[in-house]
Motif scaffolding. Structure first.
Motif, PDB file in Angstrom:
ATOM      1  N   ALA A  60      21.220  -6.138  10.331  1.00  0.00           N
ATOM      2  CA  ALA A  60      20.579  -6.708  11.522  1.00  0.00           C
ATOM      3  C   ALA A  60      21.504  -7.700  12.223  1.00  0.00           C
ATOM      4  CB  ALA A  60      19.270  -7.397  11.125  1.00  0.00           C
ATOM      5  N   ILE A  61      22.203  -8.522  11.447  1.00  0.00           N
ATOM      6  CA  ILE A  61      23.137  -9.495  12.032  1.00  0.00           C
ATOM      7  C   ILE A  61      24.275  -8.774  12.752  1.00  0.00           C
ATOM      8  CG2 ILE A  61      24.838 -11.284  11.475  1.00  0.00           C
ATOM      9  CD1 ILE A  61      22.907 -12.098   9.166  1.00  0.00           C
ATOM     10  N   ALA A  62      24.812  -7.733  12.108  1.00  0.00           N
ATOM     11  CA  ALA A  62      25.873  -6.955  12.756  1.00  0.00           C
ATOM     12  C   ALA A  62      25.364  -6.318  14.044  1.00  0.00           C
ATOM     13  CB  ALA A  62      26.388  -5.879  11.792  1.00  0.00           C
ATOM     14  N   ILE A 118      14.696  -5.594  17.017  1.00  0.00           N
ATOM     15  CA  ILE A 118      15.049  -4.294  16.423  1.00  0.00           C
ATOM     16  C   ILE A 118      15.676  -4.500  15.057  1.00  0.00           C
ATOM     17  CG2 ILE A 118      16.575  -2.290  16.653  1.00  0.00           C
ATOM     18  CD1 ILE A 118      16.116  -2.459  19.682  1.00  0.00           C
ATOM     19  N   GLY A 119      16.576  -5.468  14.957  1.00  0.00           N
ATOM     20  CA  GLY A 119      17.226  -5.738  13.680  1.00  0.00           C
ATOM     21  C   GLY A 119      16.247  -6.178  12.608  1.00  0.00           C
ATOM     22  N   LYS A 120      15.317  -7.035  12.980  1.00  0.00           N
ATOM     23  CA  LYS A 120      14.380  -7.596  12.002  1.00  0.00           C
ATOM     24  C   LYS A 120      13.409  -6.549  11.468  1.00  0.00           C
ATOM     25  CE  LYS A 120      11.428 -11.641  11.270  1.00  0.00           C
ATOM     26  NZ  LYS A 120      12.221 -12.089  10.116  1.00  0.00           N
ATOM     27  N   LEU A 180      20.703 -20.340  13.528  1.00  0.00           N
ATOM     28  CA  LEU A 180      19.317 -19.890  13.423  1.00  0.00           C
ATOM     29  C   LEU A 180      19.150 -18.638  12.556  1.00  0.00           C
ATOM     30  CD1 LEU A 180      18.304 -20.285  17.187  1.00  0.00           C
ATOM     31  CD2 LEU A 180      17.665 -21.806  15.288  1.00  0.00           C
ATOM     32  N   THR A 181      20.266 -18.052  12.139  1.00  0.00           N
ATOM     33  CA  THR A 181      20.220 -16.754  11.458  1.00  0.00           C
ATOM     34  C   THR A 181      19.332 -16.767  10.219  1.00  0.00           C
ATOM     35  OG1 THR A 181      22.425 -16.178  12.253  1.00  0.00           O
ATOM     36  CG2 THR A 181      21.600 -14.961  10.369  1.00  0.00           C
ATOM     37  N   ASP A 182      19.491 -17.779   9.372  1.00  0.00           N
ATOM     38  CA  ASP A 182      18.711 -17.811   8.134  1.00  0.00           C
ATOM     39  C   ASP A 182      17.216 -17.945   8.411  1.00  0.00           C
ATOM     40  OD1 ASP A 182      21.034 -17.553   6.758  1.00  0.00           O
ATOM     41  OD2 ASP A 182      21.113 -19.610   5.999  1.00  0.00           O
ATOM     42  N   LYS A 183      16.849 -18.657   9.469  1.00  0.00           N
ATOM     43  CA  LYS A 183      15.436 -18.798   9.816  1.00  0.00           C
ATOM     44  C   LYS A 183      14.856 -17.479  10.326  1.00  0.00           C
ATOM     45  CE  LYS A 183      15.619 -23.716  10.973  1.00  0.00           C
ATOM     46  NZ  LYS A 183      15.432 -24.745  12.034  1.00  0.00           N
ATOM     47  N   ILE A 184      15.716 -16.703  11.008  1.00  0.00           N
ATOM     48  CA  ILE A 184      15.241 -15.443  11.588  1.00  0.00           C
ATOM     49  C   ILE A 184      15.198 -14.326  10.558  1.00  0.00           C
ATOM     50  CG2 ILE A 184      15.751 -13.650  13.289  1.00  0.00           C
ATOM     51  CD1 ILE A 184      17.079 -15.867  14.991  1.00  0.00           C
ATOM     52  N   PHE A 185      16.277 -14.197   9.790  1.00  0.00           N
ATOM     53  CA  PHE A 185      16.413 -13.050   8.875  1.00  0.00           C
ATOM     54  C   PHE A 185      16.308 -13.424   7.403  1.00  0.00           C
ATOM     55  CE2 PHE A 185      19.009 -11.786  12.648  1.00  0.00           C
ATOM     56  CZ  PHE A 185      18.216 -10.729  13.061  1.00  0.00           C
ATOM     57  N   GLY A 186      16.190 -14.707   7.100  1.00  0.00           N
ATOM     58  CA  GLY A 186      16.160 -15.138   5.706  1.00  0.00           C
ATOM     59  C   GLY A 186      17.547 -15.431   5.182  1.00  0.00           C
TER      60      GLY A 186
END
Length: 327
Positions: free
Chosen positions: A261-263, A251-253, A313-319
């Protein structure tokens, strides 16, 4: 001593299971019934300090209605029923364990929601608002959800649950607000933010570890008599946390920017296990409460570990986060 306590707080992934094991050993060797008198003071120690830093005023800041609405929709329309369904599948013959699983799902967000959102460079203001809304809404909704979903198999003392929530959530919230005002008036806002603010979560950690120790000690003989049952609790917890992470990430992505999205992820996956523990122990008594608290305590292990890995993993998922433009 302060360094030791801070180490416990910063390493919950090890300190929680460590205190669980210590409580089991203690309760297995000795009669732990005398520890019942520590439940109320430990509960207060667990909840009150975390309320001092609660930024209630952030709730009234606008601009992110869609994000907040989706967050609470996940928290109260999806996660509790998903957790209840998984609980029915695994614990249909253990209603108290099922109730413990339900309690974890009904109390979204904690101070760690804000911390992990910050570590992952997400929207901190949105995370603060989610924490306050989730705490208040979850506290009010928990007795009703528990009665509706579990009332047929476990006696849910609705009035007692509401009374205890007032005592362990709203009274500390008021006292925390007053305490913060007094401290800022006494030492000044700069000194409060620099020297005092970061100390309060350490005291909450003492309360959490104390409650975990007591709950395990009171239930030690049952645990030692059937250790494989306790280990099996990890499977449904992993399914619930894994499903929650997956849903919130998707949903966030697809519907929000990186920071929001992270929040959203940390505002829906992190549960207020401290409040869930407090409700279990204070409302249902030391015997039933300890059984309910067992699976809640095990949730700490998975929650802290999964939150830490998700940051990696956050940067890989959301940039990667956008760098601020030079002035």
């Amino acid at each position: 001593m302060w360094k030791i306590l801070s180490t416990f707080k910063e390493n919950l992934i090890w300190s929680v299971p460590g205190f669980m094991i210590a409580g089991i050993i203690f309760g297995g060797l000795l009669d732990a019934s005398f520890l019942k008198v520590t439940i109320v003071p430990l509960t207060f120690l667990m909840v009150y300090p975390m309320m001092i830093n609660l930024q209630i005023a952030k709730v009234f800041a606008g601009g992110d209605f869609k994000l907040q609405a989706v967050t609470q929709l996940i928290n109260f329309a999806i996660v509790p029923f998903f957790a209840f369904g998984i609980g029915k599948l695994f614990f249909h013959d253990s209603p108290l364990v099922l109730l413990g699983l339900l309690l974890t799902s009904l109390l979204p967000t904690s101070g760690m929601t804000i911390s992990w959102t910050g570590f992952a460079k997400g929207n901190l203001n949105a995370a603060i608002k989610m924490t306050v809304i989730g705490l208040i809404a979850g506290s009010l909704a928990t007795p009703l959800y528990a009665k509706f979903l579990m009332g047929a198999v476990v006696e849910i003392p609705l009035v007692d649950v509401f009374k205890q929530i007032v005592i362990i959530v709203f009274l500390p919230m008021i006292l925390g607000f007053v305490t913060k005002k007094i401290l800022i008036a006494t030492v000044g806002e700069n000194k409060y933010n620099k020297n005092l603010k970061q100390k309060f979560p350490v005291f909450s950690t003492i309360g959490v570890l104390g409650i975990v120790f007591v709950a395990m000690a009171l239930k030690a003989k049952t645990i030692l008599g059937n250790p494989l049952t306790v280990l099996s609790f990890f499977i449904p917890l992993l399914i619930i946390y894994g499903g929650n992470f997956l849903l919130s990430t998707l949903i966030g992505k697809f519907f929000f920017n990186r920071e929001d999205a992270i929040a959203l992820v940390y505002g829906t996956v992190m549960r207020n296990l401290s409040i869930a523990l407090a409700i279990a122990i204070t409302v249902f008594g030391s015997e039933k409460g300890s059984e309910i608290a067992l699976i809640i305590a095990m949730g700490y292990i998975i929650q802290v570990q999964s939150a830490a890995w998700y940051v990696k993993l956050t940067d890989k998922i959301f940039g990667t986060p956008l760098e601020p433009l030079p002035e």
